[in-house]
Design an enzyme around this catalytic site. Sequence first.
Site, PDB file in Angstrom:
ATOM      1  N   ASN A 142       0.875  -1.173   0.000  1.00 29.60           N
ATOM      2  CA  ASN A 142       0.000   0.000   0.000  1.00 29.60           C
ATOM      3  C   ASN A 142       0.913   1.224   0.000  1.00 29.60           C
ATOM      4  OD1 ASN A 142      -1.807   2.030   0.500  1.00 29.60           O
ATOM      5  ND2 ASN A 142      -2.652   1.140   2.366  1.00 29.60           N
ATOM      6  N   LYS A 145       3.571   0.702   2.896  1.00 31.31           N
ATOM      7  CA  LYS A 145       3.203  -0.298   3.914  1.00 31.31           C
ATOM      8  C   LYS A 145       3.225  -1.656   3.245  1.00 31.31           C
ATOM      9  CE  LYS A 145       0.029   2.529   6.575  1.00 31.31           C
ATOM     10  NZ  LYS A 145      -1.345   2.935   6.640  1.00 31.31           N
ATOM     11  N   ARG A 164      -2.816  -2.141  -3.264  1.00 33.19           N
ATOM     12  CA  ARG A 164      -4.022  -1.342  -3.023  1.00 33.19           C
ATOM     13  C   ARG A 164      -3.975  -0.145  -3.978  1.00 33.19           C
ATOM     14  NH1 ARG A 164      -5.300   3.064   1.522  1.00 33.19           N
ATOM     15  NH2 ARG A 164      -7.485   3.321   0.994  1.00 33.19           N
ATOM     16  N   HIS A 166     -13.138   2.472   0.732  1.00 34.13           N
ATOM     17  CA  HIS A 166     -13.098   1.398   1.741  1.00 34.13           C
ATOM     18  C   HIS A 166     -13.742   0.112   1.212  1.00 34.13           C
ATOM     19  CE1 HIS A 166     -13.219   4.682   5.103  1.00 34.13           C
ATOM     20  NE2 HIS A 166     -11.966   4.312   4.905  1.00 34.13           N
ATOM     21  N   HIS A 212     -17.787   1.014   8.570  1.00 39.72           N
ATOM     22  CA  HIS A 212     -16.326   1.058   8.755  1.00 39.72           C
ATOM     23  C   HIS A 212     -15.974   2.370   9.453  1.00 39.72           C
ATOM     24  CE1 HIS A 212     -12.063   0.434   7.249  1.00 39.72           C
ATOM     25  NE2 HIS A 212     -12.052   1.716   7.569  1.00 39.72           N
ATOM     26  N   LEU A 213     -15.528   2.279  10.710  1.00 39.70           N
ATOM     27  CA  LEU A 213     -15.236   3.481  11.499  1.00 39.70           C
ATOM     28  C   LEU A 213     -13.766   3.512  11.902  1.00 39.70           C
ATOM     29  CD1 LEU A 213     -18.390   3.384  13.872  1.00 39.70           C
ATOM     30  CD2 LEU A 213     -18.147   4.576  11.674  1.00 39.70           C
ATOM     31  N   GLY A 227     -10.772   7.461   8.699  1.00 45.20           N
ATOM     32  CA  GLY A 227     -11.813   7.718   7.706  1.00 45.20           C
ATOM     33  C   GLY A 227     -12.983   6.811   8.064  1.00 45.20           C
ATOM     34  N   ARG A 235     -12.266  14.943   8.795  1.00 47.31           N
ATOM     35  CA  ARG A 235     -13.104  15.322   7.638  1.00 47.31           C
ATOM     36  C   ARG A 235     -14.543  15.556   8.084  1.00 47.31           C
ATOM     37  NH1 ARG A 235     -11.618  10.190   4.229  1.00 47.31           N
ATOM     38  NH2 ARG A 235      -9.494  10.133   4.982  1.00 47.31           N
ATOM     39  N   MET A 255     -10.322   9.023  18.367  1.00 46.90           N
ATOM     40  CA  MET A 255     -11.528   8.767  19.157  1.00 46.90           C
ATOM     41  C   MET A 255     -11.217   8.484  20.624  1.00 46.90           C
ATOM     42  SD  MET A 255     -14.717   8.771  19.363  1.00 46.90           S
ATOM     43  CE  MET A 255     -15.603   8.713  17.819  1.00 46.90           C
ATOM     44  N   GLY A 259     -15.064   1.083  15.289  1.00 45.22           N
ATOM     45  CA  GLY A 259     -16.125   0.078  15.229  1.00 45.22           C
ATOM     46  C   GLY A 259     -15.755  -1.193  15.978  1.00 45.22           C
ATOM     47  N   GLU A 260     -14.465  -1.548  15.942  1.00 43.09           N
ATOM     48  CA  GLU A 260     -14.039  -2.788  16.600  1.00 43.09           C
ATOM     49  C   GLU A 260     -13.812  -2.603  18.093  1.00 43.09           C
ATOM     50  OE1 GLU A 260     -10.553  -4.283  14.494  1.00 43.09           O
ATOM     51  OE2 GLU A 260     -11.525  -3.827  12.585  1.00 43.09           O
ATOM     52  N   ASN A 261     -13.482  -1.371  18.495  1.00 39.52           N
ATOM     53  CA  ASN A 261     -12.999  -1.192  19.872  1.00 39.52           C
ATOM     54  C   ASN A 261     -13.861  -0.360  20.802  1.00 39.52           C
ATOM     55  OD1 ASN A 261     -10.364  -2.603  19.747  1.00 39.52           O
ATOM     56  ND2 ASN A 261     -10.004  -1.112  18.118  1.00 39.52           N
ATOM     57  N   GLU A 318      -7.888  -5.562   5.461  1.00 39.53           N
ATOM     58  CA  GLU A 318      -7.878  -5.217   4.044  1.00 39.53           C
ATOM     59  C   GLU A 318      -6.704  -5.866   3.318  1.00 39.53           C
ATOM     60  OE1 GLU A 318      -8.628  -1.255   5.697  1.00 39.53           O
ATOM     61  OE2 GLU A 318      -9.471  -0.754   3.756  1.00 39.53           O
TER      62      GLU A 318
HETATM   63  P1  ADP Z   1      -7.158   3.973   9.884  1.00 37.76           P
HETATM   64  O1  ADP Z   1      -8.344   4.530   9.160  1.00 37.76           O
HETATM   65  O2  ADP Z   1      -6.014   4.934   9.965  1.00 37.76           O
HETATM   66  O3  ADP Z   1      -6.766   2.576   9.483  1.00 37.76           O
HETATM   67  P2  ADP Z   1      -8.062   2.702  12.324  1.00 37.76           P
HETATM   68  O4  ADP Z   1      -8.996   1.733  11.693  1.00 37.76           O
HETATM   69  O5  ADP Z   1      -6.825   2.161  12.969  1.00 37.76           O
HETATM   70  O6  ADP Z   1      -7.674   3.893  11.390  1.00 37.76           O
HETATM   71  O7  ADP Z   1      -8.902   3.501  13.441  1.00 37.76           O
HETATM   72  C1  ADP Z   1      -8.319   4.536  14.149  1.00 37.76           C
HETATM   73  C2  ADP Z   1      -9.358   5.056  15.124  1.00 37.76           C
HETATM   74  O8  ADP Z   1      -9.743   4.004  16.016  1.00 37.76           O
HETATM   75  C3  ADP Z   1      -8.834   6.197  15.985  1.00 37.76           C
HETATM   76  O9  ADP Z   1      -9.802   7.226  16.067  1.00 37.76           O
HETATM   77  C4  ADP Z   1      -8.663   5.529  17.336  1.00 37.76           C
HETATM   78  O10 ADP Z   1      -8.816   6.424  18.399  1.00 37.76           O
HETATM   79  C5  ADP Z   1      -9.799   4.537  17.315  1.00 37.76           C
HETATM   80  N1  ADP Z   1      -9.645   3.538  18.369  1.00 37.76           N
HETATM   81  C6  ADP Z   1      -8.688   2.597  18.513  1.00 37.76           C
HETATM   82  N2  ADP Z   1      -8.867   1.920  19.666  1.00 37.76           N
HETATM   83  C7  ADP Z   1      -9.962   2.441  20.278  1.00 37.76           C
HETATM   84  C8  ADP Z   1     -10.667   2.190  21.497  1.00 37.76           C
HETATM   85  N3  ADP Z   1     -10.263   1.250  22.333  1.00 37.76           N
HETATM   86  N4  ADP Z   1     -11.761   2.925  21.749  1.00 37.76           N
HETATM   87  C9  ADP Z   1     -12.173   3.896  20.929  1.00 37.76           C
HETATM   88  N5  ADP Z   1     -11.556   4.188  19.756  1.00 37.76           N
HETATM   89  C10 ADP Z   1     -10.471   3.474  19.432  1.00 37.76           C
END
Ligand code: ADP
Length: 408
Positions: free
Chosen positions: A7, A14, A95, A184, A212-213, A216, A245, A287, A336-338, A388
């Site tokens: 990428n 990367k 990519r 995405h 996808h959060l 971006g 954004r 976040m 979204g995952e965390n 991805e």
């Molecule tokens: P990218 O689009 O650069 O690949 P990522 O998918 O890694 O980004 O997402 C980055 C975002 O995820 C950041 O805003 C980060 O703060 C947030 N994030 C990571 N871990 C957590 C968490 N435990 N709780 C809330 N937000 C999180």
Amino acid sequence: MKILVINTGSSSIKYKLFDMDRHQVLASGLAEKIGETSGELKHAVFDAGGQTRDLKRPGFIPDHNAGLIRIVDLLLDPEWGVIARKSDIAAVGHRVVHGGETFQAPTRIDEAVLNAVRKHTPLAPLHNPPNLTGINVALSIFPDAPQVAVFDTAFHQTMPPRAFLYALPYELYEREGVRRYGFHGTSHAYVAEIFARHVNRPLEGLDLITIHLGNGASMAALKNGKCVDTTMGMTPLEGLVMGTRCGDTDPALPFFLADHLGMSLKEIDGLLNKASGLKGICGANDMREVLHKRDAGDPRAQTALDIYCYRIKKYIGAYYAVLGRLDGLVFTAGIGENSPEIRMRCCDGLDRLGIKVDPVKNTGARNGILDIGCRDQAVTILVVPTDEEFKIAQETIRVLESSYGNTG
Ligand code: ADP
């Protein structure tokens, strides 16, 4: 079969090297700040048990060619390497951000493909040129390995005109390609496939909303597994609130900024892309930091979270209406995952649509996929870690198998 996924950005490369037979990442890393004195190579090696060894090697990396040569040297290194010879890499997957309307699927790279990607540069002036550089450098370093381009936009090419056309003079679409493309796509496609596998149903029979959060952010509506709408537009600026954004705003806003504040086009571009979103509202684009600020009582951080979640919820409602029914909702990428809190707030009050997050399951330990929906509700809600690069590696193999099939 070992597949190298690359990428390439304007000042970085990367990479991830996969052993696809064993479903394992062998090494990953990046060459960053290419062309700057503070350049650095970061490299991680994974063993079969998932243990990692990390290396950081600072040093000037003059250009992308030098960057990829150093990455390959590391992959071959007696101490840090994971392959014996360059030819162990069976293929390279790239990519590529913008494939316009030309590419509806991943494609084996040849001169015609390179020309078409070049042609789409006006649609992605910041991304396609470095992507092309990465491809050209990889072609010179791996002249014998087949190379495949996987486009961010391709998955969204199934959108109907009513979803992808803007209500602008039609000639702008015909002559200049002005329309919604969406981004995405690799991530949306990947998590949708994982959803289908998890519920043990064919993707072709599923209506989904994928969310996808990351830094971006975008959403997609999938009817029978195919994208019928997405929040990002001609560029990745449209749609959801993101780290820096703005997402959806009034299209007349730039005129106001120019007329009343005397801002130049470049300044407006910077304001909307780099100084807005979460950062614009509360000063933090990450976040985790926004949540910390809110916990410390910062009212702007609370407002930023309110706007962020409200926009997502609004699109869930819109996409539910578009689809008419819904099998699943999928959260992915960093936020979204965390963040259980964000997931909960985005779905708050949607019980009537069969969308209800179970508070206990939502905060459960996540090791892979997490099923967070209430059992008695119609809609399955999953948290799926996106990958991805793995999807690009999978697509690379798929393209090669089909092209060998075609010629053989
Ligand atoms: P990218 O689009 O650069 O690949 P990522 O998918 O890694 O980004 O997402 C980055 C975002 O995820 C950041 O805003 C980060 O703060 C947030 N994030 C990571 N871990 C957590 C968490 N435990 N709780 C809330 N937000 C999180």
